[in-house]
Design an enzyme around this catalytic site. Structure first.
Site, PDB file in Angstrom:
ATOM      1  N   TRP A  10      48.361 -39.045   3.635  1.00 53.92           N
ATOM      2  CA  TRP A  10      49.345 -38.646   2.212  1.00 53.92           C
ATOM      3  C   TRP A  10      50.691 -38.631   2.464  1.00 53.92           C
ATOM      4  O   TRP A  10      51.631 -39.112   1.684  1.00 53.92           O
ATOM      5  CB  TRP A  10      48.672 -37.506   1.750  1.00 53.92           C
ATOM      6  CG  TRP A  10      47.233 -37.549   1.054  1.00 53.92           C
ATOM      7  CD1 TRP A  10      46.057 -37.219   1.304  1.00 53.92           C
ATOM      8  CD2 TRP A  10      47.170 -38.333  -0.158  1.00 53.92           C
ATOM      9  NE1 TRP A  10      45.258 -37.275   0.636  1.00 53.92           N
ATOM     10  CE2 TRP A  10      45.650 -38.226  -0.351  1.00 53.92           C
ATOM     11  CE3 TRP A  10      47.986 -39.342  -1.093  1.00 53.92           C
ATOM     12  CZ2 TRP A  10      44.971 -38.878  -1.355  1.00 53.92           C
ATOM     13  CZ3 TRP A  10      47.165 -39.871  -1.837  1.00 53.92           C
ATOM     14  CH2 TRP A  10      45.668 -39.711  -2.002  1.00 53.92           C
ATOM     15  N   ASP A  36      54.065 -31.576  -0.714  1.00 51.81           N
ATOM     16  CA  ASP A  36      53.009 -31.872  -1.415  1.00 51.81           C
ATOM     17  C   ASP A  36      51.884 -30.947  -0.983  1.00 51.81           C
ATOM     18  O   ASP A  36      51.434 -30.995   0.082  1.00 51.81           O
ATOM     19  CB  ASP A  36      52.788 -33.388  -1.221  1.00 51.81           C
ATOM     20  CG  ASP A  36      51.244 -33.852  -1.771  1.00 51.81           C
ATOM     21  OD1 ASP A  36      50.648 -32.826  -2.540  1.00 51.81           O
ATOM     22  OD2 ASP A  36      51.018 -34.848  -1.548  1.00 51.81           O
ATOM     23  N   LYS A  50      42.111 -30.403  -6.596  1.00 54.68           N
ATOM     24  CA  LYS A  50      41.624 -30.068  -5.558  1.00 54.68           C
ATOM     25  C   LYS A  50      41.255 -28.787  -5.483  1.00 54.68           C
ATOM     26  O   LYS A  50      39.965 -28.115  -5.315  1.00 54.68           O
ATOM     27  CB  LYS A  50      42.760 -30.295  -4.451  1.00 54.68           C
ATOM     28  CG  LYS A  50      43.351 -31.702  -4.615  1.00 54.68           C
ATOM     29  CD  LYS A  50      42.402 -32.785  -4.146  1.00 54.68           C
ATOM     30  CE  LYS A  50      42.890 -34.168  -4.380  1.00 54.68           C
ATOM     31  NZ  LYS A  50      43.855 -34.580  -3.595  1.00 54.68           N
TER      32      LYS A  50
HETATM   33  C1  LIG Z   1      44.747 -35.920  -3.843  1.00 51.58           C
HETATM   34  C2  LIG Z   1      46.044 -36.007  -3.013  1.00 51.58           C
HETATM   35  C3  LIG Z   1      47.044 -36.849  -3.348  1.00 51.58           C
HETATM   36  C4  LIG Z   1      46.521 -37.850  -4.763  1.00 51.58           C
HETATM   37  O1  LIG Z   1      46.753 -36.930  -6.127  1.00 51.58           O
HETATM   38  P1  LIG Z   1      46.410 -37.906  -7.262  1.00 51.58           P
HETATM   39  O2  LIG Z   1      46.274 -36.575  -8.282  1.00 51.58           O
HETATM   40  O3  LIG Z   1      45.299 -38.787  -7.201  1.00 51.58           O
HETATM   41  O4  LIG Z   1      47.669 -38.628  -7.582  1.00 51.58           O
HETATM   42  C5  LIG Z   1      48.166 -36.615  -3.094  1.00 51.58           C
HETATM   43  N1  LIG Z   1      48.430 -35.922  -2.126  1.00 51.58           N
HETATM   44  C6  LIG Z   1      47.564 -35.039  -1.511  1.00 51.58           C
HETATM   45  C7  LIG Z   1      47.722 -33.982  -0.137  1.00 51.58           C
HETATM   46  C8  LIG Z   1      46.311 -35.104  -2.063  1.00 51.58           C
HETATM   47  O5  LIG Z   1      45.422 -34.123  -1.536  1.00 51.58           O
END
Ligand SMILES: *Cc1c(COP(=O)(O)O)cnc(C)c1O
Length: 360
Positions: A102, A172, A196
């Site tokens: 990521w 993030d 999540k």
């Molecule tokens: C799932 C995830 C993403 C992607 O998220 P989207 O909602 O599909 O854009 C980005 N970063 C992390 C750490 C994630 O777990």
């Protein structure tokens, strides 16, 4: 009806009381005669829902008054572009700490807008850790420093808020926001997709310090300019109303369970059940260094990967689903977000032990 233990990395399991409340209110929300999905986002009923959701989120995270909470769309992947468009502020360089899939993705996208620089990386050790802060090569003139607070695929999590001086720290937190308390004041901006640990997909949460708003690149789409979004209280365009409503119910559920400190205790207890077992056997293995092992996403490998399919099949027969690891790393991954009860983790470890006895 029977519910499984769902170990999906996302969209992921939601708290059952929240799903029940959604069902009960589906056709008639609080005597309105309509579903939340059918309400105008400009009407008093939905505005109250959105304001309550924001207030609860602020309370849970103790968000300081000089930060905006924005309800956006486009996911964390959208933010990978939206953040640099808003935060470059006349600078060129962005420092990234590369801890896996990521952070790589964030870095590549930001490179379209600025000079994305790897300040530290754990690639050489197979992304099994967070590089020690002392090894980061930071530029004091960078626009910001970006980290991925929890690598959902690799299972590597930060257990410290890195001090990066005066340069804003951007994180993030898609897969660990609300899993435990976080000192928001240590960050310039926190973002994450909701699907999540928070609610349904479609909602992106952005928590951003006031002074970082208002200097977006001229090419920034208005709907993705934090200033436009903040000035319109996240209603510049139609927000993801249903996802905001469900997220609000999740925030209430967390508060009723004792807030983020209680969530942390619950999440640490669950993760310990799984990691303690992984450490006690050589039949399974965790690929992550102990001090960075994620409380939310637990990747593990069977000693013999020829047994993977049988392991997954038997798990599914016991109502333990979505345990297949991400294709990039293989093996298994158990995502054990807030909504996963400890019974689910015990059931998984029981199955792991039974499978080990059968195949060792
Ligand atoms: C799932 C995830 C993403 C992607 O998220 P989207 O909602 O599909 O854009 C980005 N970063 C992390 C750490 C994630 O777990």
């Amino acid at each position: 009806m029977s519910r499984v233990f769902n170990f999906s990395a996302g969209p992921a399991a939601l708290p059952e009381p929240v799903l029940r409340q959604c069902a009960a209110e589906m056709l008639d929300w609080h005597g309105s005669g309509m579903s939340v999905m059918e309400m105008s986002h400009r009407g008093p009923q939905f505005i109250a829902i959105a304001q309550e959701a924001e207030a609860l989120l602020r309370e849970l995270l103790a968000v300081p008054a000089n930060y905006k909470v924005l309800f956006m769309q486009g996911g964390a992947i959208g933010e990978n572009a939206i953040v640099p468009m808003n935060l470059l502020r006349g600078k060129t360089r962005i420092d990234f700490v590369d801890t896996g899939a990521w952070s790589q993705k964030s870095l590549q996208e930001a490179g379209k807008y600025g000079e994305a620089h790897v300040a530290a990386s754990s690639a050489a050790t197979g992304y099994d850790r967070v590089p020690p802060r002392a090894d980061w090569q930071l530029d004091p003139d960078a626009a910001y420093v970006h980290i991925c607070a929890n690598e959902t695929i690799g299972g590597v999590e930060y257990f410290f808020d890195p001090d990066v001086g005066a340069v804003p720290l951007v994180a993030d937190m898609s897969s660990n926001l609300l899993s435990r308390p976080v000192d928001v004041s240590k960050y310039g901006l926190i973002y994450g997709g909701a699907q999540k640990n928070i609610g349904p997909s479609g909602l992106t949460i952005v928590i951003v310090r006031d002074d970082l708003i208002g200097q977006a690149l001229p090419c920034t789409p208005s709907a993705f300019d934090y200033k436009t979004v903040a000035d319109a209280e996240s209603m510049y365009n139609t927000p993801p109303t249903w996802a905001i409503y469900v997220a609000g119910l999740v925030f209430r559920w967390i508060k009723d369970r004792g807030g983020l400190q209680a969530m942390e205790a619950h999440n640490r207890a669950k993760a310990a059940v799984l990691y303690d077992y992984l450490d006690a056997t050589d039949f399974y293995r965790s690929p992550v260094q102990r001090d960075c092992r994620s409380l939310m996403n637990v990747p593990f490998h069977l000693k013999d990967k020829a047994l993977d399919a049988a392991f997954l099949k038997g798990a599914e027969a016991r109502g333990l689903v979505q345990l297949k690891g991400h294709r990039v790393v293989g093996g298994m991954r158990a995502s054990i977000y807030n909504a996963m009860p400890i019974e689910g983790v015990h059931a998984l470890v029981d199955w792991m032990q039974a499978f080990e006895r059968e195949h060792r």
